[in-house]
Design a protein around this motif. Structure first.
Motif, PDB file in Angstrom:
ATOM      1  N   UNK A   1      45.268  40.159  31.936  1.00 29.74           N
ATOM      2  CA  UNK A   1      45.398  40.949  33.161  1.00 29.74           C
ATOM      3  C   UNK A   1      44.050  41.325  33.746  1.00 29.74           C
ATOM      4  N   UNK A   2      43.117  41.738  32.884  1.00 30.23           N
ATOM      5  CA  UNK A   2      41.772  42.074  33.345  1.00 30.23           C
ATOM      6  C   UNK A   2      41.055  40.863  33.898  1.00 30.23           C
ATOM      7  N   UNK A   3      41.241  39.711  33.225  1.00 29.16           N
ATOM      8  CA  UNK A   3      40.608  38.472  33.694  1.00 29.16           C
ATOM      9  C   UNK A   3      41.200  38.039  35.032  1.00 29.16           C
ATOM     10  N   UNK A   4      42.518  38.127  35.165  1.00 23.94           N
ATOM     11  CA  UNK A   4      43.178  37.697  36.403  1.00 23.94           C
ATOM     12  C   UNK A   4      42.810  38.603  37.576  1.00 23.94           C
ATOM     13  N   UNK A   5      42.970  39.913  37.399  1.00 20.51           N
ATOM     14  CA  UNK A   5      42.681  40.829  38.501  1.00 20.51           C
ATOM     15  C   UNK A   5      41.176  40.908  38.768  1.00 20.51           C
ATOM     16  N   UNK A   6      40.378  40.969  37.697  1.00 16.99           N
ATOM     17  CA  UNK A   6      38.926  41.006  37.875  1.00 16.99           C
ATOM     18  C   UNK A   6      38.416  39.732  38.517  1.00 16.99           C
ATOM     19  N   UNK A   7      38.867  38.588  38.010  1.00 12.18           N
ATOM     20  CA  UNK A   7      38.428  37.302  38.552  1.00 12.18           C
ATOM     21  C   UNK A   7      38.826  37.113  40.002  1.00 12.18           C
ATOM     22  N   UNK A   8      40.062  37.487  40.331  1.00  7.68           N
ATOM     23  CA  UNK A   8      40.502  37.304  41.721  1.00  7.68           C
ATOM     24  C   UNK A   8      39.795  38.276  42.670  1.00  7.68           C
TER      25      UNK A   8
ATOM     26  N   UNK B   1      25.243  37.340  37.871  1.00 10.09           N
ATOM     27  CA  UNK B   1      25.865  38.553  38.402  1.00 10.09           C
ATOM     28  C   UNK B   1      27.382  38.464  38.284  1.00 10.09           C
ATOM     29  N   UNK B   2      27.950  37.341  38.704  1.00  9.00           N
ATOM     30  CA  UNK B   2      29.403  37.183  38.668  1.00  9.00           C
ATOM     31  C   UNK B   2      29.924  37.196  37.231  1.00  9.00           C
ATOM     32  N   UNK B   3      29.182  36.577  36.310  1.00  9.75           N
ATOM     33  CA  UNK B   3      29.580  36.589  34.894  1.00  9.75           C
ATOM     34  C   UNK B   3      29.533  38.010  34.337  1.00  9.75           C
ATOM     35  N   UNK B   4      28.519  38.773  34.710  1.00 13.70           N
ATOM     36  CA  UNK B   4      28.410  40.162  34.251  1.00 13.70           C
ATOM     37  C   UNK B   4      29.565  41.004  34.789  1.00 13.70           C
ATOM     38  N   UNK B   5      29.870  40.848  36.066  1.00 12.82           N
ATOM     39  CA  UNK B   5      30.969  41.601  36.672  1.00 12.82           C
ATOM     40  C   UNK B   5      32.306  41.243  36.024  1.00 12.82           C
ATOM     41  N   UNK B   6      32.508  39.951  35.785  1.00 12.31           N
ATOM     42  CA  UNK B   6      33.745  39.498  35.141  1.00 12.31           C
ATOM     43  C   UNK B   6      33.848  40.077  33.729  1.00 12.31           C
TER      44      UNK B   6
ATOM     45  N   UNK C   1      29.163  46.895  39.807  1.00 12.88           N
ATOM     46  CA  UNK C   1      29.438  47.018  38.378  1.00 12.88           C
ATOM     47  C   UNK C   1      30.463  48.124  38.117  1.00 12.88           C
ATOM     48  N   UNK C   2      30.308  49.232  38.836  1.00 12.20           N
ATOM     49  CA  UNK C   2      31.283  50.322  38.750  1.00 12.20           C
ATOM     50  C   UNK C   2      32.663  49.834  39.194  1.00 12.20           C
ATOM     51  N   UNK C   3      32.713  49.149  40.331  1.00 10.22           N
ATOM     52  CA  UNK C   3      33.996  48.679  40.850  1.00 10.22           C
ATOM     53  C   UNK C   3      34.640  47.646  39.924  1.00 10.22           C
ATOM     54  N   UNK C   4      33.838  46.802  39.287  1.00 10.59           N
ATOM     55  CA  UNK C   4      34.381  45.838  38.325  1.00 10.59           C
ATOM     56  C   UNK C   4      35.056  46.575  37.173  1.00 10.59           C
TER      57      UNK C   4
END
Length: 149
Positions: free
Chosen positions: A10-17, A34-39, A131-134
């Motif tokens: 769920x975290x991967x799906x919602x975070x990734x999308x 950056x994108x890898x860190x946020x994910x 980062x906070x929003x992720x």
């Protein structure tokens, strides 16, 4: 209620999308690190609410946190290692499905991601906002899957 694998998914799906949408609409640059860190932050935050009980999710979460702490110590980031250790212990202060499963914790728990860089380095909050929003998105995915809303 999903287990840790469901929360990771769920975290991967919602975070990734969410990250993909932010890149598509040019809110984020196409920077792979950056994108890898946020994910990674979104996925780890999706496990945080269940770190208050003995579980595979808790073991996974704390294994990653311990590894991160070791890397911080090796690189002589002692203050950050201490802060990570302190915040990682906070779920032990409550009962399962207690304060960690609230909407306000979803907003407050990730707040140090924005606040501490400003305190220590006077970093502009706009730099740390993604980062906070992720973390909030990952945390939200957990609460959503647990039907807390």
């Amino acid at each position: 209620m999903p287990g840790y694998k469901g929360h990771l998914a769920g975290g991967a799906a919602l975070g990734g999308s969410t990250i993909a949408a932010a890149v598509y609409f040019s809110y984020l640059p196409k920077d792979i690190w950056l994108l890898a860190a946020l994910f990674s932050i979104a996925v780890m935050a999706s496990l945080f609410p269940d770190t208050d009980t003995e579980s595979k999710g808790q073991n996974f979460f704390y294994s990653i946190m311990a590894l991160t702490d070791v890397v911080l110590i090796i690189n002589k980031y002692y203050e950050w290692a201490a802060i990570l250790g302190l915040f990682a212990m906070l779920p032990a202060l409550g009962k399962h499905r207690g304060w960690t499963h609230t909407w306000w914790a979803m907003l407050i728990v990730p707040a140090p991601i924005m606040i501490l860089p400003w305190i220590f380095f006077r970093e502009d909050w706009m730099v740390t906002l993604p980062f906070y929003l992720a973390a909030v998105v990952g945390y939200f995915s957990h609460l959503l899957l647990d039907r807390e809303f």
